[in-house]
Design an enzyme around this catalytic site. Structure first.
Site, mmCIF file in Angstrom:
data_model
loop_
_atom_site.group_PDB
_atom_site.id
_atom_site.type_symbol
_atom_site.label_atom_id
_atom_site.label_comp_id
_atom_site.label_asym_id
_atom_site.label_seq_id
_atom_site.Cartn_x
_atom_site.Cartn_y
_atom_site.Cartn_z
ATOM 1 N N GLY A 36 0.857 -1.196 0.000
ATOM 2 C CA GLY A 36 0.000 0.000 0.000
ATOM 3 C C GLY A 36 0.882 1.231 0.000
ATOM 4 O O GLY A 36 1.603 1.476 0.979
ATOM 5 N N GLY A 38 -0.085 4.559 -0.510
ATOM 6 C CA GLY A 38 -0.839 5.821 -0.441
ATOM 7 C C GLY A 38 -0.114 6.781 0.488
ATOM 8 O O GLY A 38 1.125 6.806 0.538
ATOM 9 N N ASP A 61 1.393 -1.901 -4.772
ATOM 10 C CA ASP A 61 0.056 -1.268 -4.771
ATOM 11 C C ASP A 61 -0.628 -1.630 -6.088
ATOM 12 O O ASP A 61 0.016 -1.602 -7.146
ATOM 13 C CB ASP A 61 0.190 0.263 -4.653
ATOM 14 C CG ASP A 61 -1.102 0.920 -4.157
ATOM 15 O OD1 ASP A 61 -1.087 1.461 -3.022
ATOM 16 O OD2 ASP A 61 -2.116 0.887 -4.892
ATOM 17 N N ASN A 122 -11.211 -3.665 5.244
ATOM 18 C CA ASN A 122 -9.770 -3.913 5.368
ATOM 19 C C ASN A 122 -9.433 -5.368 5.663
ATOM 20 O O ASN A 122 -8.338 -5.842 5.335
ATOM 21 C CB ASN A 122 -9.165 -2.945 6.390
ATOM 22 C CG ASN A 122 -9.114 -1.528 5.820
ATOM 23 O OD1 ASN A 122 -9.421 -1.324 4.642
ATOM 24 N ND2 ASN A 122 -8.742 -0.552 6.631
ATOM 25 N N VAL A 145 -0.138 -1.723 10.116
ATOM 26 C CA VAL A 145 -0.389 -0.297 10.334
ATOM 27 C C VAL A 145 -1.853 0.021 10.017
ATOM 28 O O VAL A 145 -2.490 0.822 10.702
ATOM 29 C CB VAL A 145 0.547 0.566 9.448
ATOM 30 C CG1 VAL A 145 0.176 2.032 9.538
ATOM 31 C CG2 VAL A 145 2.005 0.366 9.844
ATOM 32 N N ALA A 146 -2.388 -0.623 8.966
ATOM 33 C CA ALA A 146 -3.766 -0.337 8.529
ATOM 34 C C ALA A 146 -4.733 -0.549 9.700
ATOM 35 O O ALA A 146 -4.482 -1.367 10.601
ATOM 36 C CB ALA A 146 -4.144 -1.232 7.356
ATOM 37 N N ASN A 147 -5.807 0.194 9.673
ATOM 38 C CA ASN A 147 -6.784 0.164 10.776
ATOM 39 C C ASN A 147 -7.990 -0.710 10.473
ATOM 40 O O ASN A 147 -8.321 -0.906 9.311
ATOM 41 C CB ASN A 147 -7.271 1.597 11.030
ATOM 42 C CG ASN A 147 -6.337 2.344 11.970
ATOM 43 O OD1 ASN A 147 -5.915 1.794 12.966
ATOM 44 N ND2 ASN A 147 -6.032 3.596 11.636
ATOM 45 N N HIS A 202 -5.609 0.862 19.879
ATOM 46 C CA HIS A 202 -5.326 2.073 19.090
ATOM 47 C C HIS A 202 -6.697 2.529 18.584
ATOM 48 O O HIS A 202 -7.090 2.257 17.456
ATOM 49 C CB HIS A 202 -4.375 1.765 17.938
ATOM 50 C CG HIS A 202 -4.167 2.954 17.026
ATOM 51 N ND1 HIS A 202 -3.643 4.140 17.459
ATOM 52 C CD2 HIS A 202 -4.456 3.143 15.716
ATOM 53 C CE1 HIS A 202 -3.597 5.008 16.458
ATOM 54 N NE2 HIS A 202 -4.093 4.423 15.386
HETATM 55 N N1 LIG Z 1 -2.002 2.543 12.892
HETATM 56 C C1 LIG Z 1 -1.920 3.868 12.805
HETATM 57 O O1 LIG Z 1 -1.468 4.526 13.759
HETATM 58 C C2 LIG Z 1 -2.354 4.547 11.539
HETATM 59 C C3 LIG Z 1 -3.043 3.821 10.613
HETATM 60 N N2 LIG Z 1 -3.467 4.406 9.450
HETATM 61 C C4 LIG Z 1 -4.204 3.545 8.528
HETATM 62 O O2 LIG Z 1 -3.368 3.209 7.426
HETATM 63 C C5 LIG Z 1 -4.202 2.858 6.309
HETATM 64 C C6 LIG Z 1 -3.715 3.575 5.060
HETATM 65 O O3 LIG Z 1 -3.908 4.971 5.169
HETATM 66 P P1 LIG Z 1 -3.504 5.939 3.945
HETATM 67 O O4 LIG Z 1 -2.176 5.575 3.429
HETATM 68 O O5 LIG Z 1 -3.755 7.316 4.393
HETATM 69 O O6 LIG Z 1 -4.608 5.516 2.866
HETATM 70 P P2 LIG Z 1 -4.507 5.718 1.263
HETATM 71 O O7 LIG Z 1 -5.890 5.541 0.742
HETATM 72 O O8 LIG Z 1 -3.780 6.969 0.968
HETATM 73 O O9 LIG Z 1 -3.601 4.488 0.788
HETATM 74 C C7 LIG Z 1 -4.007 3.158 0.880
HETATM 75 C C8 LIG Z 1 -3.386 2.427 -0.301
HETATM 76 O O10 LIG Z 1 -3.619 1.012 -0.148
HETATM 77 C C9 LIG Z 1 -3.690 0.509 -1.468
HETATM 78 N N3 LIG Z 1 -4.230 -0.850 -1.506
HETATM 79 C C10 LIG Z 1 -5.530 -1.238 -1.468
HETATM 80 N N4 LIG Z 1 -5.595 -2.583 -1.579
HETATM 81 C C11 LIG Z 1 -4.324 -3.039 -1.703
HETATM 82 C C12 LIG Z 1 -3.749 -4.339 -1.850
HETATM 83 N N5 LIG Z 1 -4.496 -5.454 -1.902
HETATM 84 N N6 LIG Z 1 -2.408 -4.431 -1.949
HETATM 85 C C13 LIG Z 1 -1.626 -3.334 -1.904
HETATM 86 N N7 LIG Z 1 -2.122 -2.083 -1.754
HETATM 87 C C14 LIG Z 1 -3.453 -1.950 -1.653
HETATM 88 C C15 LIG Z 1 -4.555 1.522 -2.197
HETATM 89 O O11 LIG Z 1 -4.452 1.379 -3.615
HETATM 90 C C16 LIG Z 1 -3.982 2.826 -1.663
HETATM 91 O O12 LIG Z 1 -2.966 3.336 -2.525
HETATM 92 C C17 LIG Z 1 -5.636 3.213 6.742
HETATM 93 O O13 LIG Z 1 -6.306 2.050 7.163
HETATM 94 C C18 LIG Z 1 -5.437 4.180 7.892
HETATM 95 O O14 LIG Z 1 -6.525 4.213 8.775
HETATM 96 C C19 LIG Z 1 -3.186 5.713 9.155
HETATM 97 C C20 LIG Z 1 -2.477 6.475 10.047
HETATM 98 C C21 LIG Z 1 -2.039 5.964 11.344
HETATM 99 C C1 LIG Z 2 -5.336 7.394 11.566
HETATM 100 C C2 LIG Z 2 -4.831 6.909 12.842
HETATM 101 O O1 LIG Z 2 -5.088 5.799 13.250
HETATM 102 C C3 LIG Z 2 -4.011 7.788 13.650
HETATM 103 O O2 LIG Z 2 -3.446 8.767 13.174
HETATM 104 O O3 LIG Z 2 -3.926 7.546 14.869
#
Ligand SMILES: NC(=O)C1=CN([C@@H]2O[C@H](COP(=O)(O)OP(=O)(O)OC[C@H]3O[C@@H](n4cnc5c(N)ncnc54)[C@H](O)[C@@H]3O)[C@@H](O)[C@H]2O)C=CC1
Ligand SMILES: CC(=O)C(=O)O
Length: 351
Positions: A36, A38, A61, A122, A145-147, A202
């Protein structure tokens, strides 16, 4: 033997390498795959290539144009070659062979949405990622990392077939960084002089382990006497819990904080640094993954670090685990009703 000869006699034992040399050599060959690319995945990649952490970053991605553009843009950032890290696009199969696989793929919260609302979408993405990565390198460390990160860590453990110690989530490390930031402001000291943990989910049921917070070696009640006021503690807890929503409302995502947190965890793993952080990992006595302090090293979670919780913190922990367990039970039912997810889960039970 000719005393002027520069040839090393074949019987000579190779000189023993010191730890620094071993780590430097190790670093020459280390790879981190980011699934991923993004906002979060690309920020993590940028943070990794700016520091001497690994030799190769592999991005994956399904959005091909985005993937190629991120690789080119990140490649431009490595032109001076200070850290030697290279960035390339890869397939899920390539990623499954990396030393660390970081999963940032998935939907993110929209304004006002909770992390838990992302679960169904997810979980499907997570299951498809493991199918595409199979067979995964048995020594890989998986960093979620993903939520919602605690629930996805729980299912990644099942879907990957990897040992529990090799599957971890960033958990409340980011929340703890936010907590240290606000306490540092209040106490007028540097954040790295503060030891304070947010534990549990989290997410909304997280809690602060107030009774073990210190500034330097001083308990918080001495270093920051305002903590005796419940309203002060509530403000700090609300600020920490609400940080993500506030940032997302203004800019649509959070990326820099988690980028630094995830890159640091990769470093602790690859350098076998034995650093203590609140990470999400499986808690057998609670039946779920949530954050508790752990020692991180080359093999993932090396051990759980004991922490003394007072009565109300212990109650918070149990409530938090109860909430997460209820979400897991619901998700397991949903998985059983879904053909693809059911097969993935049953494959795990059969192995
Ligand atoms: N754990 C934490 O503290 C944090 C977690 N997050 C989470 O991280 C995740 C990603 O956030 P962003 O990058 O802002 O989202 P984003 O939408 O910018 O990027 C997500 C990417 O995942 C890709 N993707 C989808 N299915 C895929 C697959 N099967 N294989 C590879 N890539 C795939 C998409 O094409 C997209 O480019 C979210 O679930 C968000 O909630 C975000 C910030 C902090
Ligand atoms: C998006 C998220 O989970 C965070 O920033 O804590």
């Amino acid at each position: 033997m000719d005393p002027n000869s520069k040839t090393i006699p074949s019987s000579a034992a190779p000189p023993e390498k010191n730890r620094g040399e071993v780590m430097a050599e190790h670093r020459l060959k280390t790879s981190v795959a980011i699934i991923g690319c993004g906002d979060v995945g690309s920020t993590l990649a940028y943070t990794l290539v700016l520091q001497p952490i690994c030799s190769e970053v592999i991005l994956v991605d399904p959005k091909e144009d985005l993937l190629q553009a991120q690789v080119r843009d990140l490649g431009d950032a490595t032109y001076r070659g200070q850290t030697g890290a290279r960035v390339r696009a890869g397939t899920h199969k390539d990623a499954g062979q990396a030393d660390i696989v970081v999963i940032t793929a998935g939907a993110k919260q929209k304004i006002g949405e909770s992390r838990l609302s992302l679960l169904s979408r997810n979980l499907h993405i997570l299951s498809s990622i493991f199918q595409a990565m199979s067979p995964i390198n048995p020594n890989t460390i998986l960093l979620l990392v993903a939520n919602p990160v605690d629930i996805l860590t729980y299912f990644a453990r099942k879907l990957s077939g990897l040992p529990e110690s090799q599957v971890l989530g960033t958990g409340t490390t980011l929340d703890s960084a936010r907590l240290r930031g606000i306490l540092a402001q209040k106490a007028d000291v540097a954040p790295n002089s503060i030891d304070a943990y947010v534990l549990g989910e989290h997410g909304d049921s997280q809690f602060i382990a107030w009774s073990s917070c210190t500034i330097g070696t001083s308990p918080l009640r001495l270093a920051l006497p305002q903590v005796s006021d419940p309203a002060f503690k509530k403000d700090i807890a609300d600020h920490t819990r609400g940080a993500a929503a506030a940032i997302i409302a203004a800019k649509g995502c959070t990326a820099y904080g988690i980028g630094m947190v995830a890159a640091s965890i990769c470093k602790y793993i690859l350098f076998d640094s034995r650093t203590v952080r609140p990470l999400s990992f499986y808690q057998p006595e609670l039946g779920c993954c949530l954050s508790m302090p752990a020692v991180i090293g080359r093999k993932g979670i090396i051990k759980k670090m004991p922490i003394e919780l007072d009565e109300s913190e212990q109650k918070n922990l149990e409530e938090c685990a109860g909430n997460l367990r209820a979400v897991i039970d619901g998700a397991e039912k949903e998985m059983m009703a879904d053909e693809q997810l059911r097969k993935a889960l049953e494959a795990d039970k059969g192995s």
